[in-house]
Motif scaffolding. Sequence first.
Motif, PDB file in Angstrom:
ATOM      1  N   UNK B  68       6.457  -4.858   9.420  1.00 42.59           N
ATOM      2  CA  UNK B  68       5.599  -5.792  10.157  1.00 42.59           C
ATOM      3  C   UNK B  68       6.277  -7.142  10.255  1.00 42.59           C
ATOM      4  N   UNK B  69       6.848  -7.582   9.144  1.00 42.61           N
ATOM      5  CA  UNK B  69       7.537  -8.862   9.144  1.00 42.61           C
ATOM      6  C   UNK B  69       8.756  -8.743   8.243  1.00 42.61           C
ATOM      7  N   UNK B  70       9.912  -8.662   8.861  1.00 40.79           N
ATOM      8  CA  UNK B  70      11.137  -8.449   8.088  1.00 40.79           C
ATOM      9  C   UNK B  70      11.531  -9.688   7.297  1.00 40.79           C
ATOM     10  N   UNK B  71      11.051 -10.863   7.736  1.00 44.29           N
ATOM     11  CA  UNK B  71      11.502 -12.084   7.075  1.00 44.29           C
ATOM     12  C   UNK B  71      10.838 -12.247   5.716  1.00 44.29           C
ATOM     13  N   UNK B  72       9.624 -11.763   5.582  1.00 41.71           N
ATOM     14  CA  UNK B  72       8.929 -11.842   4.294  1.00 41.71           C
ATOM     15  C   UNK B  72       8.578 -10.417   3.888  1.00 41.71           C
ATOM     16  N   UNK B  73       9.604  -9.542   3.889  1.00 41.56           N
ATOM     17  CA  UNK B  73       9.344  -8.108   3.726  1.00 41.56           C
ATOM     18  C   UNK B  73       8.580  -7.805   2.442  1.00 41.56           C
ATOM     19  N   UNK B  74       8.908  -8.501   1.359  1.00 37.57           N
ATOM     20  CA  UNK B  74       8.233  -8.170   0.106  1.00 37.57           C
ATOM     21  C   UNK B  74       6.787  -8.612   0.119  1.00 37.57           C
ATOM     22  N   UNK B  75       6.537  -9.797   0.667  1.00 38.15           N
ATOM     23  CA  UNK B  75       5.162 -10.297   0.762  1.00 38.15           C
ATOM     24  C   UNK B  75       4.326  -9.400   1.672  1.00 38.15           C
ATOM     25  N   UNK B  76       4.988  -8.831   2.687  1.00 42.00           N
ATOM     26  CA  UNK B  76       4.252  -8.008   3.642  1.00 42.00           C
ATOM     27  C   UNK B  76       3.862  -6.670   3.030  1.00 42.00           C
ATOM     28  N   UNK B  77       4.731  -6.098   2.206  1.00 44.75           N
ATOM     29  CA  UNK B  77       4.424  -4.774   1.677  1.00 44.75           C
ATOM     30  C   UNK B  77       3.508  -4.851   0.458  1.00 44.75           C
ATOM     31  N   UNK B  78       3.400  -6.007  -0.150  1.00 50.10           N
ATOM     32  CA  UNK B  78       2.636  -6.088  -1.396  1.00 50.10           C
ATOM     33  C   UNK B  78       1.146  -5.777  -1.257  1.00 50.10           C
ATOM     34  N   UNK B  79       0.418  -6.301  -0.245  1.00 48.92           N
ATOM     35  CA  UNK B  79      -1.017  -6.018  -0.191  1.00 48.92           C
ATOM     36  C   UNK B  79      -1.352  -4.532  -0.153  1.00 48.92           C
ATOM     37  N   UNK B  80      -0.527  -3.761   0.529  1.00 43.82           N
ATOM     38  CA  UNK B  80      -0.775  -2.310   0.580  1.00 43.82           C
ATOM     39  C   UNK B  80      -0.647  -1.703  -0.815  1.00 43.82           C
ATOM     40  N   UNK B  81       0.433  -2.078  -1.507  1.00 48.44           N
ATOM     41  CA  UNK B  81       0.661  -1.565  -2.857  1.00 48.44           C
ATOM     42  C   UNK B  81      -0.477  -1.972  -3.782  1.00 48.44           C
ATOM     43  N   UNK B  82      -0.929  -3.234  -3.642  1.00 50.37           N
ATOM     44  CA  UNK B  82      -2.005  -3.726  -4.491  1.00 50.37           C
ATOM     45  C   UNK B  82      -3.291  -2.964  -4.228  1.00 50.37           C
ATOM     46  N   UNK B  83      -3.550  -2.625  -2.953  1.00 45.09           N
ATOM     47  CA  UNK B  83      -4.758  -1.873  -2.622  1.00 45.09           C
ATOM     48  C   UNK B  83      -4.703  -0.474  -3.226  1.00 45.09           C
ATOM     49  N   UNK B  84      -3.535   0.155  -3.157  1.00 44.32           N
ATOM     50  CA  UNK B  84      -3.379   1.488  -3.755  1.00 44.32           C
ATOM     51  C   UNK B  84      -3.596   1.417  -5.263  1.00 44.32           C
ATOM     52  N   UNK B  85      -3.050   0.364  -5.886  1.00 43.79           N
ATOM     53  CA  UNK B  85      -3.201   0.214  -7.340  1.00 43.79           C
ATOM     54  C   UNK B  85      -4.654   0.002  -7.734  1.00 43.79           C
ATOM     55  N   UNK B  86      -5.400  -0.707  -6.878  1.00 47.11           N
ATOM     56  CA  UNK B  86      -6.816  -0.933  -7.187  1.00 47.11           C
ATOM     57  C   UNK B  86      -7.583   0.383  -7.162  1.00 47.11           C
ATOM     58  N   UNK B  87      -7.305   1.217  -6.152  1.00 41.37           N
ATOM     59  CA  UNK B  87      -8.050   2.476  -6.037  1.00 41.37           C
ATOM     60  C   UNK B  87      -7.645   3.433  -7.162  1.00 41.37           C
ATOM     61  N   UNK B  88      -6.335   3.497  -7.439  1.00 38.87           N
ATOM     62  CA  UNK B  88      -5.859   4.438  -8.465  1.00 38.87           C
ATOM     63  C   UNK B  88      -6.035   3.898  -9.871  1.00 38.87           C
ATOM     64  N   UNK B  89      -6.417   2.621 -10.003  1.00 35.74           N
ATOM     65  CA  UNK B  89      -6.605   1.951 -11.299  1.00 35.74           C
ATOM     66  C   UNK B  89      -5.345   2.056 -12.154  1.00 35.74           C
ATOM     67  N   UNK B  90      -4.242   1.617 -11.606  1.00 40.03           N
ATOM     68  CA  UNK B  90      -2.964   1.677 -12.312  1.00 40.03           C
ATOM     69  C   UNK B  90      -2.745   0.415 -13.141  1.00 40.03           C
ATOM     70  N   UNK B  91      -2.066   0.578 -14.261  1.00 36.85           N
ATOM     71  CA  UNK B  91      -1.674  -0.552 -15.104  1.00 36.85           C
ATOM     72  C   UNK B  91      -0.252  -0.954 -14.741  1.00 36.85           C
ATOM     73  N   UNK B  92      -0.035  -2.236 -14.592  1.00 36.85           N
ATOM     74  CA  UNK B  92       1.303  -2.696 -14.209  1.00 36.85           C
ATOM     75  C   UNK B  92       1.982  -3.286 -15.444  1.00 36.85           C
ATOM     76  N   UNK B  93       3.216  -2.894 -15.732  1.00 40.22           N
ATOM     77  CA  UNK B  93       3.921  -3.509 -16.868  1.00 40.22           C
ATOM     78  C   UNK B  93       4.153  -5.001 -16.645  1.00 40.22           C
ATOM     79  N   UNK B  94       4.182  -5.741 -17.755  1.00 46.86           N
ATOM     80  CA  UNK B  94       4.322  -7.200 -17.678  1.00 46.86           C
ATOM     81  C   UNK B  94       5.601  -7.604 -16.954  1.00 46.86           C
ATOM     82  N   UNK B  95       6.679  -6.879 -17.227  1.00 43.48           N
ATOM     83  CA  UNK B  95       7.968  -7.213 -16.617  1.00 43.48           C
ATOM     84  C   UNK B  95       7.894  -7.094 -15.093  1.00 43.48           C
ATOM     85  N   UNK B  96       7.217  -6.037 -14.638  1.00 47.76           N
ATOM     86  CA  UNK B  96       7.099  -5.838 -13.190  1.00 47.76           C
ATOM     87  C   UNK B  96       6.301  -6.960 -12.538  1.00 47.76           C
ATOM     88  N   UNK B  97       5.293  -7.465 -13.261  1.00 53.16           N
ATOM     89  CA  UNK B  97       4.477  -8.548 -12.689  1.00 53.16           C
ATOM     90  C   UNK B  97       5.328  -9.786 -12.422  1.00 53.16           C
TER      91      UNK B  97
END
Lengths: 143, 378
Positions: B68-97
């Motif tokens: 969608x936006x190559x210039x801020x590619x990481x910011x663009x893909x994050x909301x989708x990942x966050x939504x998936x994590x909310x539904x699946x109730x995943x725990x994120x390691x501190x380092x990854x955060x």
Amino acid sequence: MGFFSVLGDCFQILKHTFRQVFKRPFTYFYPFEDRIYPERTRGRHIHVRENCTACAQCVRICPVVAIRMDKEDKMYEKDCALYFDYTRCIFCGLCVQACRFEALFHTPVVDLSEGDRDDLIYGPDKIETLDRDPLKWRGRRFR
Amino acid sequence: MSPDILDGSMDIWFGPQHVSAHGWATKLTLVGDYIVECDPNAGYFHRSAEKVLEFKNFRQGPLVLERMCMLEAFLAEYPYVAAVEKIAELEIPERAKVMRTIMMEMSRIHSIQFWWGQFNAELGFFTMALWPWVDREYSLDVFEELTGSRHTVSFSTPGGVKYDFTEKVMTQLNRAIDRFEDRLVKFKDMQLGSPTFRARTENIGLYDVKQGLKWGLSGPPIKACGVPMDLRKDDPDPNLAYDMVDFDVPITENPEHPGQSDAFDRMEQRFAEAETAVSIIKQLIPQIPEGDIVDPKARGKANRLPEGEAYARVEGTRGITSVWLKTEEKGQTAYRAKIRGPCIASYYALKDLVPGSKFADFIVIFGSLDPYPGWWDR
């Protein structure tokens, strides 16, 4: 901004320009020479057929259906032949992450241009090796 | 407007072929040199991304979003990942955060560096177009060293991140940040001190907070009016490490027109944004904890999600970027996904913002809102 300060700025710029004359050029004589790519560069793939178990995880995960496998074509006990369609591949790296048997890797080779579209579909003969004809120019051999 | 004024009017299609048009087409009605009507037309970049997301599984989904936006590619893909994590109730390691937060701010810096170049090129200041792009190369080197790709980073995955920080990545990151921090002061001095640039942008495209909120603007265009509206402070994501750093929301207040922003303020706001991003990264680098980068159970959990709905949003470079996701029981793909890009609001704001200004100022007004066509045609 007086006259002398402007003159001083001009000399600053000239000094910078003069210094660049003796420096190595920032450009490369591409395609005969190229920069060094990082280790993780997601370039064209290489298929290690000895380790392959034909589990088809790479085919399943590929988001653009760029990988096709031929299970009939066997060199070892369990392996298969892979066909990579580089007209479709987006180099996302999911297939390499999906492979648990260390049979599929990215290489830092990123120049994949071909004269014919069909040549971009890498069959087992091309995907299993990195060998290619060396580039020659004026009798000199590069890369 | 009386009809006789429009008798001598002329319609001009600005774009989609024009280089500064970013791939959009806007119909402008001119009387003499002045714009009397502006009709934005989205649709030239439509790639049906929301429909495509219904056919991609949850590990393939972020790849669509980052395009969608190559210039801020990481910011663009994050909301989708966050939504998936909310539904699946995943725990994120501190380092990854922490790694996610660093990469987010790095994407922001990269996007702003590109925008400076683009905006200055549109105005005709080519020196200031190429100088930030030199620093942009260093940012791209970080992305390339870390993920193997310069633009489409494909860095986050449900449950963590894909690539670990190595010593070489940290060297590149420190080099990019130190260099940029050093040059940022000079850029600011050069850009905001330039009398030509001031003459070109001051009092151009003036709007106030009320109008901005009515149009649905967010991010730098609204922060330039002096409103500290920032999701990093207002709604901190538990899977990001913004609580570990101390920062103020960057805002720009111009004493000449309080509560309003012009093109010059929006440029000043981008400098403030970049300074904040640099300070956040500098604070986070010594705090990276040891440990896993991805939850080992995430791969199995993200294959099939339970039935649910989730809405995730993030403060992007251009404004609020969000994804709403609905899944069915044991669904391998999303049942429906809705993407909200920040630029659709700023594009349709032109309808009220542009009339009355000169034709030559049109590109200044629009460029200052940081357009990216990928965000308004999903």
